[in-house]
Write a protein that holds these residues in place. Structure first.
Motif, PDB file in Angstrom:
ATOM      1  N   GLY A  77      11.302  10.533   0.512  1.00 57.49           N
ATOM      2  CA  GLY A  77      10.916  10.626  -0.897  1.00 57.49           C
ATOM      3  C   GLY A  77       9.870  11.715  -1.059  1.00 57.49           C
ATOM      4  N   ALA A  78       9.566  12.033  -2.298  1.00 60.80           N
ATOM      5  CA  ALA A  78       8.623  13.120  -2.583  1.00 60.80           C
ATOM      6  C   ALA A  78       7.247  12.804  -2.011  1.00 60.80           C
ATOM      7  N   SER A  79       6.510  13.863  -1.702  1.00 63.67           N
ATOM      8  CA  SER A  79       5.156  13.685  -1.210  1.00 63.67           C
ATOM      9  C   SER A  79       4.306  13.016  -2.294  1.00 63.67           C
ATOM     10  N   GLY A  80       3.615  11.949  -1.940  1.00 62.26           N
ATOM     11  CA  GLY A  80       2.753  11.268  -2.890  1.00 62.26           C
ATOM     12  C   GLY A  80       3.426  10.114  -3.613  1.00 62.26           C
ATOM     13  N   VAL A  81       4.699   9.888  -3.341  1.00 62.19           N
ATOM     14  CA  VAL A  81       5.417   8.825  -4.067  1.00 62.19           C
ATOM     15  C   VAL A  81       4.979   7.431  -3.585  1.00 62.19           C
ATOM     16  N   GLY A  82       4.428   7.374  -2.360  1.00 65.89           N
ATOM     17  CA  GLY A  82       3.938   6.077  -1.864  1.00 65.89           C
ATOM     18  C   GLY A  82       4.610   5.588  -0.594  1.00 65.89           C
ATOM     19  N   LYS A  83       5.228   6.486   0.161  1.00 59.14           N
ATOM     20  CA  LYS A  83       5.931   6.073   1.388  1.00 59.14           C
ATOM     21  C   LYS A  83       4.955   5.475   2.404  1.00 59.14           C
ATOM     22  N   GLY A  84       3.855   6.190   2.640  1.00 58.29           N
ATOM     23  CA  GLY A  84       2.874   5.730   3.620  1.00 58.29           C
ATOM     24  C   GLY A  84       2.300   4.376   3.235  1.00 58.29           C
ATOM     25  N   THR A  85       2.073   4.200   1.946  1.00 55.79           N
ATOM     26  CA  THR A  85       1.519   2.942   1.444  1.00 55.79           C
ATOM     27  C   THR A  85       2.508   1.800   1.716  1.00 55.79           C
ATOM     28  N   LEU A  86       3.783   2.052   1.447  1.00 55.80           N
ATOM     29  CA  LEU A  86       4.808   1.021   1.682  1.00 55.80           C
ATOM     30  C   LEU A  86       4.912   0.688   3.167  1.00 55.80           C
ATOM     31  N   ILE A  87       4.839   1.738   3.996  1.00 59.83           N
ATOM     32  CA  ILE A  87       4.955   1.523   5.448  1.00 59.83           C
ATOM     33  C   ILE A  87       3.798   0.639   5.930  1.00 59.83           C
ATOM     34  N   ARG A  88       2.591   0.969   5.477  1.00 61.20           N
ATOM     35  CA  ARG A  88       1.424   0.167   5.891  1.00 61.20           C
ATOM     36  C   ARG A  88       1.576  -1.285   5.433  1.00 61.20           C
ATOM     37  N   LYS A  89       2.021  -1.471   4.182  1.00 62.99           N
ATOM     38  CA  LYS A  89       2.175  -2.841   3.655  1.00 62.99           C
ATOM     39  C   LYS A  89       3.187  -3.638   4.479  1.00 62.99           C
TER      40      LYS A  89
ATOM     41  N   VAL B  92      -0.720   5.771 -15.010  1.00 56.74           N
ATOM     42  CA  VAL B  92      -1.497   4.535 -15.126  1.00 56.74           C
ATOM     43  C   VAL B  92      -1.848   3.974 -13.749  1.00 56.74           C
ATOM     44  N   THR B  93      -0.860   3.943 -12.840  1.00 50.92           N
ATOM     45  CA  THR B  93      -1.100   3.268 -11.553  1.00 50.92           C
ATOM     46  C   THR B  93      -1.891   4.137 -10.572  1.00 50.92           C
ATOM     47  N   ARG B  94      -1.809   5.444 -10.690  1.00 47.61           N
ATOM     48  CA  ARG B  94      -2.529   6.336  -9.745  1.00 47.61           C
ATOM     49  C   ARG B  94      -3.734   6.952 -10.433  1.00 47.61           C
ATOM     50  N   ARG B  95      -4.513   6.110 -11.088  1.00 46.35           N
ATOM     51  CA  ARG B  95      -5.691   6.603 -11.807  1.00 46.35           C
ATOM     52  C   ARG B  95      -6.667   7.296 -10.871  1.00 46.35           C
TER      53      ARG B  95
ATOM     54  N   LEU C 170       9.112   4.310   9.598  1.00 47.44           N
ATOM     55  CA  LEU C 170       8.553   5.662   9.569  1.00 47.44           C
ATOM     56  C   LEU C 170       9.042   6.419   8.356  1.00 47.44           C
ATOM     57  N   ASP C 171       8.352   7.514   8.038  1.00 48.07           N
ATOM     58  CA  ASP C 171       8.894   8.387   6.985  1.00 48.07           C
ATOM     59  C   ASP C 171       9.246   9.733   7.591  1.00 48.07           C
ATOM     60  N   LEU C 172      10.276  10.344   7.033  1.00 48.88           N
ATOM     61  CA  LEU C 172      10.760  11.621   7.537  1.00 48.88           C
ATOM     62  C   LEU C 172      11.014  12.558   6.369  1.00 48.88           C
TER      63      LEU C 172
ATOM     64  N   PRO D 160     -12.199   7.439  -6.246  1.00 43.96           N
ATOM     65  CA  PRO D 160     -12.876   8.211  -5.207  1.00 43.96           C
ATOM     66  C   PRO D 160     -11.877   8.914  -4.287  1.00 43.96           C
ATOM     67  N   GLU D 161     -10.705   8.259  -4.120  1.00 43.54           N
ATOM     68  CA  GLU D 161      -9.672   8.817  -3.238  1.00 43.54           C
ATOM     69  C   GLU D 161      -9.009  10.063  -3.839  1.00 43.54           C
ATOM     70  N   ARG D 162      -8.856  10.028  -5.193  1.00 37.60           N
ATOM     71  CA  ARG D 162      -8.151  11.123  -5.884  1.00 37.60           C
ATOM     72  C   ARG D 162      -9.018  11.603  -7.034  1.00 37.60           C
ATOM     73  N   PRO D 163     -10.045  12.400  -6.738  1.00 40.87           N
ATOM     74  CA  PRO D 163     -10.998  12.734  -7.786  1.00 40.87           C
ATOM     75  C   PRO D 163     -10.422  13.546  -8.942  1.00 40.87           C
TER      76      PRO D 163
HETATM   77  N1  LIG Z   1       2.343   1.477  -6.048  1.00 41.21           N
HETATM   78  C1  LIG Z   1       1.225   2.207  -6.081  1.00 41.21           C
HETATM   79  N2  LIG Z   1       0.311   2.000  -7.052  1.00 41.21           N
HETATM   80  C2  LIG Z   1      -0.801   2.743  -7.109  1.00 41.21           C
HETATM   81  N3  LIG Z   1      -1.124   3.728  -6.248  1.00 41.21           N
HETATM   82  C3  LIG Z   1      -0.255   3.975  -5.253  1.00 41.21           C
HETATM   83  C4  LIG Z   1       0.970   3.238  -5.120  1.00 41.21           C
HETATM   84  N4  LIG Z   1       1.639   3.716  -4.053  1.00 41.21           N
HETATM   85  C5  LIG Z   1       0.878   4.705  -3.555  1.00 41.21           C
HETATM   86  N5  LIG Z   1      -0.246   4.871  -4.261  1.00 41.21           N
HETATM   87  C6  LIG Z   1      -1.292   5.876  -4.037  1.00 41.21           C
HETATM   88  O1  LIG Z   1      -0.668   7.159  -4.154  1.00 41.21           O
HETATM   89  C7  LIG Z   1      -1.206   8.042  -3.179  1.00 41.21           C
HETATM   90  C8  LIG Z   1      -0.066   8.611  -2.329  1.00 41.21           C
HETATM   91  O2  LIG Z   1       0.490   7.533  -1.586  1.00 41.21           O
HETATM   92  P1  LIG Z   1       1.061   7.754  -0.120  1.00 41.21           P
HETATM   93  O3  LIG Z   1       0.091   8.509   0.728  1.00 41.21           O
HETATM   94  O4  LIG Z   1       1.518   6.423   0.346  1.00 41.21           O
HETATM   95  O5  LIG Z   1       2.298   8.689  -0.461  1.00 41.21           O
HETATM   96  P2  LIG Z   1       3.316   9.401   0.556  1.00 41.21           P
HETATM   97  O6  LIG Z   1       4.653   9.350  -0.091  1.00 41.21           O
HETATM   98  O7  LIG Z   1       3.196   8.787   1.909  1.00 41.21           O
HETATM   99  O8  LIG Z   1       2.754  10.882   0.562  1.00 41.21           O
HETATM  100  P3  LIG Z   1       2.914  11.982   1.733  1.00 41.21           P
HETATM  101  O9  LIG Z   1       4.384  12.138   2.024  1.00 41.21           O
HETATM  102  O10 LIG Z   1       2.323  13.227   1.107  1.00 41.21           O
HETATM  103  O11 LIG Z   1       2.110  11.478   2.904  1.00 41.21           O
HETATM  104  C9  LIG Z   1      -2.226   7.263  -2.350  1.00 41.21           C
HETATM  105  O12 LIG Z   1      -3.512   7.592  -2.833  1.00 41.21           O
HETATM  106  C10 LIG Z   1      -1.859   5.808  -2.632  1.00 41.21           C
HETATM  107  O13 LIG Z   1      -3.009   4.986  -2.575  1.00 41.21           O
END
Ligand SMILES: Nc1ncnc2c1ncn2[C@@H]1O[C@H](COP(=O)(O)OP(=O)(O)OP(=O)(O)O)[C@@H](O)[C@H]1O
Length: 204
Positions: free
Chosen positions: A63-75, A184-187, A152-154, A190-193
């Motif tokens: 998926g696109a960079s920043g879409v949340g792949k890493g977050t899903l993997i950790r969860k 709304v969800t990615r307000r 993993l993400d690729l 501190p992480e994303r100034p």
């Molecule tokens: N469902 C969500 N709601 C709110 N914020 C989210 C959600 N999922 C991810 N984020 C936030 O969006 C940002 C990007 O998420 P993440 O690093 O997981 O994306 P990624 O797809 O792994 O990006 P990359 O490929 O560049 O590593 C992080 O700051 C994360 O906290």
């Protein structure tokens, strides 16, 4: 009746002709993960493959960079460490205090890394600030052998390699929510100034 039989036979032979036409890739060995040419496979046999006690199918997110792949993997991994595991990457960078070889990264020399590239041991690798990082097939297999599911993400361009790696992963496309929802969800926090609305458009 005979007419019908001939029709059926005709269809069967067309199907088997089609099947034979489709071998574009050399699928024999580990060395053959790269395509022989750049042809696109237009047809191939598909069989349903379930995970078994002997083979846990890896889960690959794209998926696109920043879409949340890493977050899903950790969860997913945090939901059950006995079932899911992160893939440990190889790197040529120096070990930082507190890092453990084989746990944080597999720390290797540049020579070792480059040899692994030549031997096609990586699904993908990249150079960041002069240091190499890569995801190897063996690191994924190690997790499978431990009875857990590697997550993993690729990059999408690595899918062709993973297709011929023998890993048989489930590949999941992580699609973005609508722009309004992202805003709304990615307000900003501190992480994303300074995340601007326009930067979200790259995710969609
Ligand atoms: N469902 C969500 N709601 C709110 N914020 C989210 C959600 N999922 C991810 N984020 C936030 O969006 C940002 C990007 O998420 P993440 O690093 O997981 O994306 P990624 O797809 O792994 O990006 P990359 O490929 O560049 O590593 C992080 O700051 C994360 O906290």
């Amino acid at each position: 009746m005979e007419d019908q039989h001939r029709k059926k036979k005709g269809l069967m032979s067309r199907l088997s002709r089609k099947k034979k036409k489709t071998v574009f890739y050399n699928q024999g060995s580990n060395q053959s993960m790269l395509a022989v040419g750049d042809e696109v496979v237009t047809y191939e046999d598909v069989v349903r493959m379930e995970s078994s006690a002997h083979w846990r199918r890896p889960i690959v997110l794209i998926g696109a960079s920043g879409v949340g792949k890493g977050t899903l993997i950790r969860k997913l991994i945090n939901s059950d460490h006995t079932r899911f595991a992160a893939v440990v990457q190889h790197t040529t960078r120096l070990v930082h205090p507190g890092e453990v070889n084989g746990h944080t990264y597999h720390f290797v020399t540049r020579e070792e890394f480059e040899l692994d590239i030549l031997q096609e041991r990586f699904l993908e690798h990249e150079e960041v600030k002069g240091q190499l990082y890569g995801t190897s097939v063996s690191a994924i297999k190690k997790i499978v052998e431990s009875g857990r599911v590697p997550v993993l993400d690729l990059q999408p361009q690595s899918l062709k390699r993973v297709r011929y790696s023998g890993l048989m992963p489930y590949v999941v496309l992580v699609a973005s929510p609508r722009l309004e929802r992202l805003v709304v969800t990615r307000r900003v926090g501190p992480e994303r100034p300074t995340r601007r609305r326009t930067s979200f458009q790259f995710i969609i």
